[in-house]
Design an enzyme around this catalytic site. Structure first.
Site, PDB file in Angstrom:
ATOM      1  N   ARG A  84       2.578  -1.063  14.545  1.00 32.92           N
ATOM      2  CA  ARG A  84       0.914  -2.005  14.673  1.00 32.92           C
ATOM      3  C   ARG A  84       0.980  -2.999  16.012  1.00 32.92           C
ATOM      4  O   ARG A  84      -0.052  -2.617  16.745  1.00 32.92           O
ATOM      5  CB  ARG A  84       1.319  -2.596  13.824  1.00 32.92           C
ATOM      6  CG  ARG A  84       1.276  -2.098  12.206  1.00 32.92           C
ATOM      7  CD  ARG A  84       0.051  -0.757  12.065  1.00 32.92           C
ATOM      8  NE  ARG A  84       0.409  -0.350  10.829  1.00 32.92           N
ATOM      9  CZ  ARG A  84      -0.065   1.314  10.723  1.00 32.92           C
ATOM     10  NH1 ARG A  84       0.879   1.788  12.053  1.00 32.92           N
ATOM     11  NH2 ARG A  84       0.453   2.196   9.307  1.00 32.92           N
ATOM     12  N   HIS A 189      -1.427   9.238   0.397  1.00 31.02           N
ATOM     13  CA  HIS A 189      -2.767   9.240   0.418  1.00 31.02           C
ATOM     14  C   HIS A 189      -3.691  10.035   0.526  1.00 31.02           C
ATOM     15  O   HIS A 189      -5.081   9.075   0.073  1.00 31.02           O
ATOM     16  CB  HIS A 189      -2.635   8.772   2.295  1.00 31.02           C
ATOM     17  CG  HIS A 189      -1.790   7.862   3.434  1.00 31.02           C
ATOM     18  ND1 HIS A 189      -0.713   8.448   3.485  1.00 31.02           N
ATOM     19  CD2 HIS A 189      -2.114   6.808   3.515  1.00 31.02           C
ATOM     20  CE1 HIS A 189       0.450   7.648   3.872  1.00 31.02           C
ATOM     21  NE2 HIS A 189      -1.355   6.338   4.353  1.00 31.02           N
ATOM     22  N   ASP A 261       1.989  -0.702  -1.608  1.00 30.62           N
ATOM     23  CA  ASP A 261       2.019   0.407  -0.755  1.00 30.62           C
ATOM     24  C   ASP A 261       0.144   0.198  -1.179  1.00 30.62           C
ATOM     25  O   ASP A 261      -0.350  -0.774  -2.125  1.00 30.62           O
ATOM     26  CB  ASP A 261       2.034   1.566  -0.902  1.00 30.62           C
ATOM     27  CG  ASP A 261       2.222   2.458   0.192  1.00 30.62           C
ATOM     28  OD1 ASP A 261       2.029   1.386   1.049  1.00 30.62           O
ATOM     29  OD2 ASP A 261       2.420   3.745   0.414  1.00 30.62           O
TER      30      ASP A 261
END
Length: 559
Positions: A84, A189, A261
């Site tokens: 990030r 995901h 998560d």
């Protein structure tokens, strides 16, 4: 109509906000975030969209802590492919698979410490790393190079070293994804993965790295959105008291912070909705709910806080469980804040960690087949990813010079030579063909990767093309026109990324090698067992610094 959090019992509202870890848009804190922090929001999570430089993030976190000095500021900074802080330039440190390939725990500890120094300077107190997953399935679509490797013992010792290194810099680590995401073939995901092993098999293969993490002093564990029928045939781990309370807290003795998560991921929201998954997670034993990768607005915080309050009022969620989760968040915030302040008072860190010898960390690679640049190892990584002559890399935005990332990346490159005459170093400027897959959501798709640009910095005449599956599917002559024709009379370098997981990529590579068996192949994902081309370089990751290390080796750069 369900009551909103703002109209509910203020005590319950405060408890609900304290267990949420939302993300937000922008490089400065929106008014709604600052207001919620002042009213009891316990944590925030930063993403690449919030980051321009270390100094800017430091101002952002300082503005939030003006509202609550004990605020937990979290980030997902694994380095390597998942970064990030350096999403816009590519990471200046290799990821876990590269560190596992070198298998020098002192080096791993030092790399993690270097990451921690940047995070501490930015005001981050919790890093959602390392991945403690054993990547036992090479077709895993979401772990791969994020794991230290496929062997339990290797992953265990490097997980512990990474945690020691990071926490010695004043930033709390978080081992993930419990009870282990390495033996899966579904990306959580989008769907619900399942691990098929028995409880005995999981205990032998997947759990030891988490035990090692606890012994190394980790105070946070992130749950996995997956089904482990050996423990609970009905509920994903994130929602399962059998896995979180009976196994992790009971059998393994972990008493720290349990974080989900991203709660908006399809593995749990497809069945329960984002609000239902949040309630079930806290009821199941989770203490903090991470959200905001995709759902980053104030309305999401309202929705989740309201759902938690309503669940207490209707008896779905015991108030005692919500209060327990909130207390764990407060305890963790106090511990991590105290650690951060102690590092600041000590002048920057607690040292590089016990047993770290910088001369050994920067020494020669271990084991046959490990390649590194010869000579003094000079070649500085600039903020744009180019190589100049000093042998160090500047961590983005810090003003601080570090060379440990380049050292690690160089040591991680392995070379397999094909039959025939020596293919290295390259003579002249090559043509580079990069085959680019669609990345999972954990990896920022805008992050630079590859070998073409680092080669161009070293050999300005280098040309390149990057090709994707849809492009090749829609043009029958694209490979001949853009890959082979420009390489006539020149060296051809083919760069792949997790080729073993992508049939189109292996087929394309086969076609290229059929026409050019003298091509050099660079694999920047999880390697397969086959040696390909005249020379096959394996970087164990696609980070910027790994591309630089491969480029140096291709041209025989000595600084």
């Amino acid at each position: 109509m369900a009551p909103s959090a703002s109209s509910s019992d203020p005590t319950l509202e405060h408890l609900a906000h304290s267990v949420l870890q939302p993300g937000f848009e922008g490089t400065t804190a929106p008014d709604w975030v600052r207001r919620r922090v002042s009213e009891g929001l316990g944590s925030v999570v930063l993403f690449s969209r919030n980051i321009e430089s270390i100094e800017q993030v430091a101002r952002l976190t300082a503005s939030l802590r003006a509202e609550n000095p004990d605020l937990i500021v979290a980030i997902d900074e694994e380095a390597g492919d998942v970064t990030r802080l350096e999403a816009w330039t590519g990471s200046s440190r290799p990821g876990n698979l590269a560190l596992g390939a070198v298998d020098d725990i002192d080096l791993t500890e030092r790399v993690a410490h270097d990451i921690g120094r940047d995070l501490h300077a930015a005001g981050v107190s919790l890093n959602f790393a390392p991945s403690a997953d054993v990547n036992s399935n090479p077709l895993n679509p979401v772990i791969g190079v994020r794991s230290f490797g496929s062997r339990t013992d290797l992953v265990s010792r490097h997980t512990a070293a990474w945690i020691r290194g990071l926490q010695s810099a004043g930033v709390a680590a978080c081992a993930k994804h419990f009870p282990g995401h390495g033996d899966t073939v579904v990306d959580s995901h989008y769907g619900l993965p399942q691990i098929q092993g028995s409880a005995e098999e999981i205990a032998l293969t997947a759990l030891p790295p988490f035990i090692a993490a606890t012994e190394a002093g980790v105070r946070a564990v992130m749950t996995a959105h997956l089904l482990a029928p050996a423990y609970d045939p009905d509920l994903p781990a994130t929602l399962s008291p059998r896995i979180l309370v009976d196994l992790l807290r009971g059998e393994l003795g972990f008493d720290g912070l349990l974080v989900t998560d991203g709660i908006e991921m399809g593995a749990v929201t497809d069945r329960y909705g984002i609000d239902g998954a949040t309630v079930r997670a806290v009821a199941g034993g989770v203490d903090a709910v991470c959200v905001g990768g995709e759902s980053a607005g104030e309305e999401t915080v309202d929705l989740l806080a309201t759902a938690l309050v309503k669940a207490v009022l209707d008896g779905t969620l015991p108030e005692e469980r919500l209060a327990e989760a909130s207390a764990r968040v407060r305890h963790f915030a106090a511990w991590s804040g105290e650690r951060s302040r102690a590092v600041t008072a000590a002048g920057g860190d607690f040292g590089v960690g016990p047993g770290v010898d910088i001369s050994r960390s920067m020494g020669a690679g271990q084991g046959a087949g490990t390649a590194q640049s010869t000579g003094t190892g000079t070649g500085r990584i600039t903020d744009t990813g180019s190589v100049t002559g000093s042998g160090t890399g500047r961590a983005a935005g810090t003003g601080r010079v570090t060379d440990i990332g380049l050292v690690a990346a160089r040591r991680a490159v392995h070379v397999r030579h094909g039959a025939g005459t020596a293919a290295l170093p390259l003579v002249g400027s090559p043509h580079v063909v990069e085959l680019s897959p669609t990345m999972n959501l954990a990896v920022d798709g805008r992050t630079p990767w590859g070998v073409a640009q680092p080669l161009r910095d070293l050999r300005p005449g280098t040309t390149s093309i990057r090709l994707t599956e849809p492009e090749l599917a829609h043009s029958t002559d694209l490979l001949e026109r853009e890959a082979l024709a420009p390489a006539t009379g020149r060296a051809l370098v083919v760069v792949v990324r997790d080729a073993a997981r992508h049939r189109w990529m292996t087929d394309t590579l086969t076609r290229l090698l059929r026409s050019r068996p003298d091509a050099l192949v660079v694999e920047m994902g999880v390697p397969s067992g086959d040696a390909l081309g005249a020379a096959h370089l394996i970087t164990h990751g696609a980070t910027r610094v790994s591309g630089i290390a491969a480029a140096e080796l291709l041209v025989g750069a000595t600084g």
